[in-house]
Enzyme design. Structure first.
Site, PDB file in Angstrom:
ATOM      1  N   GLU A   1     -10.732   0.801   7.040  1.00 57.73           N
ATOM      2  CA  GLU A   1     -10.467  -0.258   8.130  1.00 57.73           C
ATOM      3  C   GLU A   1      -9.048  -0.024   8.994  1.00 57.73           C
ATOM      4  O   GLU A   1      -8.267   0.701   8.258  1.00 57.73           O
ATOM      5  CB  GLU A   1     -10.086  -1.557   7.446  1.00 57.73           C
ATOM      6  CG  GLU A   1     -11.477  -2.293   6.774  1.00 57.73           C
ATOM      7  CD  GLU A   1     -10.741  -3.074   5.430  1.00 57.73           C
ATOM      8  OE1 GLU A   1      -9.976  -4.047   5.829  1.00 57.73           O
ATOM      9  OE2 GLU A   1     -11.383  -3.021   4.479  1.00 57.73           O
TER      10      GLU A   1
ATOM     11  N   LYS B   1     -10.236   2.605   1.220  1.00 55.79           N
ATOM     12  CA  LYS B   1     -10.368   2.016  -0.006  1.00 55.79           C
ATOM     13  C   LYS B   1     -11.587   2.613  -0.624  1.00 55.79           C
ATOM     14  O   LYS B   1     -12.559   2.932  -0.161  1.00 55.79           O
ATOM     15  CB  LYS B   1     -10.523   0.545   0.484  1.00 55.79           C
ATOM     16  CG  LYS B   1      -9.546  -0.257   1.085  1.00 55.79           C
ATOM     17  CD  LYS B   1      -9.846  -1.619   1.452  1.00 55.79           C
ATOM     18  CE  LYS B   1      -8.558  -2.066   2.429  1.00 55.79           C
ATOM     19  NZ  LYS B   1      -8.943  -3.377   3.007  1.00 55.79           N
TER      20      LYS B   1
ATOM     21  N   CYS C   1      40.238   2.706  15.307  1.00 55.68           N
ATOM     22  CA  CYS C   1      39.000   1.697  15.475  1.00 55.68           C
ATOM     23  C   CYS C   1      39.085   1.660  17.025  1.00 55.68           C
ATOM     24  O   CYS C   1      39.906   1.450  17.590  1.00 55.68           O
ATOM     25  CB  CYS C   1      39.554   0.525  14.797  1.00 55.68           C
ATOM     26  SG  CYS C   1      38.456  -0.959  15.172  1.00 55.68           S
TER      27      CYS C   1
ATOM     28  N   LYS D   1      -5.531  -0.348  10.114  1.00 61.80           N
ATOM     29  CA  LYS D   1      -4.406  -1.193   9.294  1.00 61.80           C
ATOM     30  C   LYS D   1      -3.606  -2.131  10.340  1.00 61.80           C
ATOM     31  O   LYS D   1      -3.143  -1.503  11.223  1.00 61.80           O
ATOM     32  CB  LYS D   1      -3.489  -0.196   8.729  1.00 61.80           C
ATOM     33  CG  LYS D   1      -2.311  -0.746   7.955  1.00 61.80           C
ATOM     34  CD  LYS D   1      -1.752   0.146   7.346  1.00 61.80           C
ATOM     35  CE  LYS D   1      -0.418  -0.508   6.231  1.00 61.80           C
ATOM     36  NZ  LYS D   1       0.580  -1.200   6.865  1.00 61.80           N
TER      37      LYS D   1
ATOM     38  N   LEU E   1       0.801  -1.133  -0.073  1.00 61.67           N
ATOM     39  CA  LEU E   1       0.054   0.082  -0.112  1.00 61.67           C
ATOM     40  C   LEU E   1       0.673   1.233   0.049  1.00 61.67           C
ATOM     41  O   LEU E   1       1.950   1.385   0.543  1.00 61.67           O
ATOM     42  CB  LEU E   1      -0.697  -0.016   1.282  1.00 61.67           C
ATOM     43  CG  LEU E   1      -2.069  -1.025   1.531  1.00 61.67           C
ATOM     44  CD1 LEU E   1      -2.463  -0.767   2.766  1.00 61.67           C
ATOM     45  CD2 LEU E   1      -3.142  -0.490   0.364  1.00 61.67           C
TER      46      LEU E   1
HETATM   47  S1  IVH Z   1      -5.831  -4.083   1.653  1.00 57.57           S
HETATM   48  C1  IVH Z   1      -3.112  -3.662  -1.522  1.00 57.57           C
HETATM   49  N1  IVH Z   1      -6.548  -3.462   4.401  1.00 57.57           N
HETATM   50  O1  IVH Z   1      -0.792  -3.688   4.875  1.00 57.57           O
HETATM   51  C2  IVH Z   1      -3.572  -5.252  -0.835  1.00 57.57           C
HETATM   52  N2  IVH Z   1      -4.193  -4.326   3.845  1.00 57.57           N
HETATM   53  O2  IVH Z   1       1.290  -1.802   3.820  1.00 57.57           O
HETATM   54  C3  IVH Z   1      -4.805  -4.944  -0.186  1.00 57.57           C
HETATM   55  N3  IVH Z   1      -2.701  -4.312   5.803  1.00 57.57           N
HETATM   56  O3  IVH Z   1      -0.084  -5.770   2.215  1.00 57.57           O
HETATM   57  C4  IVH Z   1      -4.303  -4.267   1.123  1.00 57.57           C
HETATM   58  N4  IVH Z   1      -4.299  -3.990   7.377  1.00 57.57           N
HETATM   59  O4  IVH Z   1      -0.759  -6.989   4.540  1.00 57.57           O
HETATM   60  C5  IVH Z   1      -5.433  -4.053   3.476  1.00 57.57           C
HETATM   61  N5  IVH Z   1      -7.168  -3.387   6.536  1.00 57.57           N
HETATM   62  C6  IVH Z   1      -6.182  -3.743   5.702  1.00 57.57           C
HETATM   63  C7  IVH Z   1      -4.857  -4.069   6.052  1.00 57.57           C
HETATM   64  C8  IVH Z   1      -3.995  -4.083   5.214  1.00 57.57           C
HETATM   65  C9  IVH Z   1      -2.929  -4.251   7.129  1.00 57.57           C
HETATM   66  C10 IVH Z   1      -1.577  -4.735   5.379  1.00 57.57           C
HETATM   67  C11 IVH Z   1      -1.544  -5.810   4.124  1.00 57.57           C
HETATM   68  C12 IVH Z   1      -0.689  -4.926   2.998  1.00 57.57           C
HETATM   69  C13 IVH Z   1       0.082  -3.979   3.917  1.00 57.57           C
HETATM   70  C14 IVH Z   1       0.682  -2.819   2.924  1.00 57.57           C
END
Ligand code: IVH
Length: 670
Positions: A112, A289, A408, A114, A81
């Site tokens: 959502e 999203k 060193c 993270k 992301l």
């Molecule tokens: S959606 C793009 N939703 O964060 C692929 N990812 O830093 C769909 N992650 O690879 C990702 N919580 O492993 C999504 N609510 C959430 C998330 C989430 C954690 C992780 C996921 C992603 C990573 C990117």
């Protein structure tokens, strides 16, 4: 330093960080520092397009898969992301999207939390769990099905009926704080190293070879997307998709919300920040999203890594103030002198912090950090805290600017500053600190994997005069070990067995373990695959024939040549060979392979092979896979929906073949 050298250095640092993080579950630098290196490399490559290379970490989705577990190729890549650190960056994201697809502004958003865990992909065939894998590189991960089956949250069969024939459910496996604390307490009792954070603990638990260990850790999961490989779904929005996942029996993030506009999302960002502080699991932001799924295809993916339809709104890391008591210098295995800060202990995100990395003398000078200063320290849910800046109080006397010692600290050798280098190096290959670090690196899990041989034991073996270099490890006897302090019969047995076992490690890990400057894990794999044996590599290195190998730039090539030209190194390698240490790579490209010396380009979707499978087949037959078509291309392997590369091949009269022909050429079919 030339831009090429700068890029090589950044790539090496990033590769090292990737490996520490993803393969060893033991991060060495903070996320913020990683982002800084990554952005620096991206900027450098943008400024100097000639430095771009398909092997650059900027061209990869994520980590490299480790070696102990079976590989699993994802049917669809697992993406990462993009981040937004402010409301402005969030608004700019929407504006960029709206220029491509104006409807996004009216499509609504789902938010959502993270989850700061580790991503997995769960393959269901006709509603039954068949494979569970880690993300790995995003293309190829590790098959951890038995471990994922121990997680009670994961349905082994989906509830309801009429599931698509083949799907990959994506989600985040995590360890709640309570379990994290329990796991670390148990490890402390056993004298095992503690996990730096719940994310690493979860990743470590997933990659166990014994599922019973995974079961004992009590991992959890939240599911967040589905990739349909075969079949169809009738969902139109991401919120409906989350409902569907919940109806199949998956936990979905309970704090998810739907908003009509980005403005509404922004009004609720603060609430998420407060909420996150109270959750019983580690979270590091909110994922925003686009709700309307039909727009995803149009929005597309940036650089093969980040989909435009989602972004992570991250919050500023927690900051604390404390006093800088001292600056000390550690000597790494390459001789690099690494300054670090000794801090008056301070609590940040529930952890007591007493050290912070300072990277190099220029950084200390640029930030004007002096011993005795009050400093601002951050720790964003990760291991190594950083000093952000000194807090300068008017009228408060400050110490002198700090100077890097000219010798060193371990052996006293002079360490002059080399023009253009940010780091100073101890040049003495026998420097006790370098020798210690070098042997610990050789024995580490990511290299020769000699379990139980950490700092303390290596130091003891050096002090007792039993070893002076890595080759000496292979002549240590059980009788010698049992006489040492802190060794019982069992620990001597275990160490002897671990040393014996390490002889079987593939050549790539031996090369990596040797600690040749600039040769990280990825370069070691490339060299091992290309030459197959250590002798072949040594010959090529001495004849300076490493130039022109994809992924091996001049800095690495020169360093490897210098290593093999040093007679002491050659003696060491001879002794390793005589001790029976494996010198061959299992998946080496055969020099007389069917495609040796040929350059192929892949385009479109092949009927049965994934990109990475096709690449491996070509490379194992001695060929090379390039990313673009030129007159030098020997053949283009075209699949369905082949695009401009196919046109270019036709235009240049390059041979075009299909998957069946490729398989025939590499001897996979008659
Ligand atoms: S959606 C793009 N939703 O964060 C692929 N990812 O830093 C769909 N992650 O690879 C990702 N919580 O492993 C999504 N609510 C959430 C998330 C989430 C954690 C992780 C996921 C992603 C990573 C990117």
């Amino acid at each position: 330093m030339s831009p090429a050298e700068q890029a090589a250095r950044l790539r090496e640092q990033i590769e090292r960080a990737n490996r520490a993080y993803y393969v060893l579950d033991a991060p060495e630098i903070s996320d913020a520092e990683y982002d800084r290196l990554f952005r620096e490399l991206q900027a450098l490559e943008a400024e100097h397009p000639e430095l771009q290379s398909p092997d650059s970490p900027t061209q990869r989705v994520g980590a490299i898969a480790s070696t102990a577990l079976a590989k699993h190729t994802h049917q669809r890549p697992m993406l990462s992301l993009a981040n937004a650190f402010s409301d402005e960056e969030l608004a700019a994201w929407e504006e960029r999207n709206a220029r491509l697809v104006p409807e996004v502004k009216k499509a609504g958003y789902t938010t959502e939390v993270k989850i700061d865990g580790t991503a997995v992909s769960l393959t269901y065939e006709n509603g039954h769990l068949v494979v569970g894998a880690t993300r790995g590189s995003g293309i190829v991960g590790e098959d951890v099905t038995p471990n994922l089956r121990t997680i009670n949250d994961i349905p082994l069969s989906l509830k309801g009926k009429d599931h698509p024939k083949l799907i990959e459910v994506r989600g985040e496996v995590y360890l709640p704080f309570a379990s994290f604390t329990r796991v670390n307490k148990e490890r402390e009792k056993l004298g095992e190293p503690l996990f730096a954070n719940p994310r690493n603990a979860a990743a470590g638990a997933l990659r166990q070879l014994d599922p019973n260990i995974t079961r004992g850790r009590r991992l959890r999961i939240f599911a967040f997307t589905v990739e349909v490989i075969d079949g169809r779904l009738n969902t139109r929005t991401h919120s409906e998709l989350l409902d569907l996942l919940a109806s199949w029996g998956f936990p979905v993030e309970p704090n998810r919300k739907r908003f009509a506009s980005l403005e509404e999302v922004r009004q609720h960002v603060d609430e998420y920040e407060e909420l996150i502080a109270k959750l019983d699991f580690q979270a590091d932001g909110v994922v925003v999203k686009v709700d309307l799924l039909p727009l995803y295809g149009e929005l597309g993916v940036v650089g093969g890594r980040e989909p435009r339809w989602a972004i992570a709104r991250k919050f500023a890391p927690e900051v604390a103030e404390t006093e800088l008591l001292d600056i000390q210098v550690n000597v790494g295995r390459t001789g690099a002198l690494n300054p670090y800060a000794i801090l008056k202990p301070v609590q940040i995100t529930g952890v007591t912090v007493s050290r912070a990395t300072l990277h190099n003398e220029d950084l200390i000078a640029t930030k004007d950090i002096r011993i005795g200063d009050k400093v601002e320290v951050i720790r964003a849910g990760e291991v190594i805290p950083q000093i952000v800046r000194p807090i300068i109080q008017p009228d408060f006397p400050r110490g002198q600017p700090w100077r890097m010692p000219g010798q060193c600290p371990a052996c006293g050798s002079p360490t002059p500053r080399v023009e253009g280098e940010a780091m100073r190096y101890c040049p003495n290959v026998s420097c006790p600190a370098r020798v210690l670090e070098g042997i610990v690196h050789f024995a580490s899990r990511g290299a020769m994997d000699i379990r139980g041989l950490g700092y303390e034991r290596v130091r003891q073996l050096l002090d007792e005069g039993l070893i002076r270099n890595v080759a000496d490890l292979y002549k240590i006897t059980w009788d010698q070990l049992v006489q040492l302090e802190r060794y019982a019969k069992q620990s001597a047995d275990q160490l002897v067995a671990a040393i014996e076992n390490s002889k079987k490690q593939p050549l790539s890990l031996l090369i990596f373990g040797l600690g040749i400057p600039h040769v990280g894990y990825t370069a070691a794999v490339l060299l091992a695959r290309r030459f197959g044996t250590l002798d072949a590599l040594a010959v090529a290195a001495r004849e300076e024939k490493l130039g022109g190998i994809q992924g091996i730039g001049p800095v690495i090539a020169n360093s490897v040549t210098a290593f093999f030209n040093e007679s002491r190194n050659q003696e060491l390698l001879d002794r390793l060979k005589a001790a029976g240490v494996n010198q061959a790579e299992p998946h080496a490209a055969s020099a007389d392979g069917a495609l040796s010396g040929k350059t192929y380009v892949l385009t479109g979707t092949l009927p049965s092979l994934s990109r990475s499978q096709a690449t491996s087949l070509i490379e194992e037959a001695g060929g090379r896979v390039a990313s673009s078509v030129s007159k030098k291309t020997d053949a283009v392997v075209a699949g369905e929906d082949a695009g401009s590369k196919l046109d270019k091949a036709k235009q240049l009269g390059v041979e075009i073949i299909d998957e069946a022909e490729l398989l025939r050429r590499v001897g996979q079919t008659s």
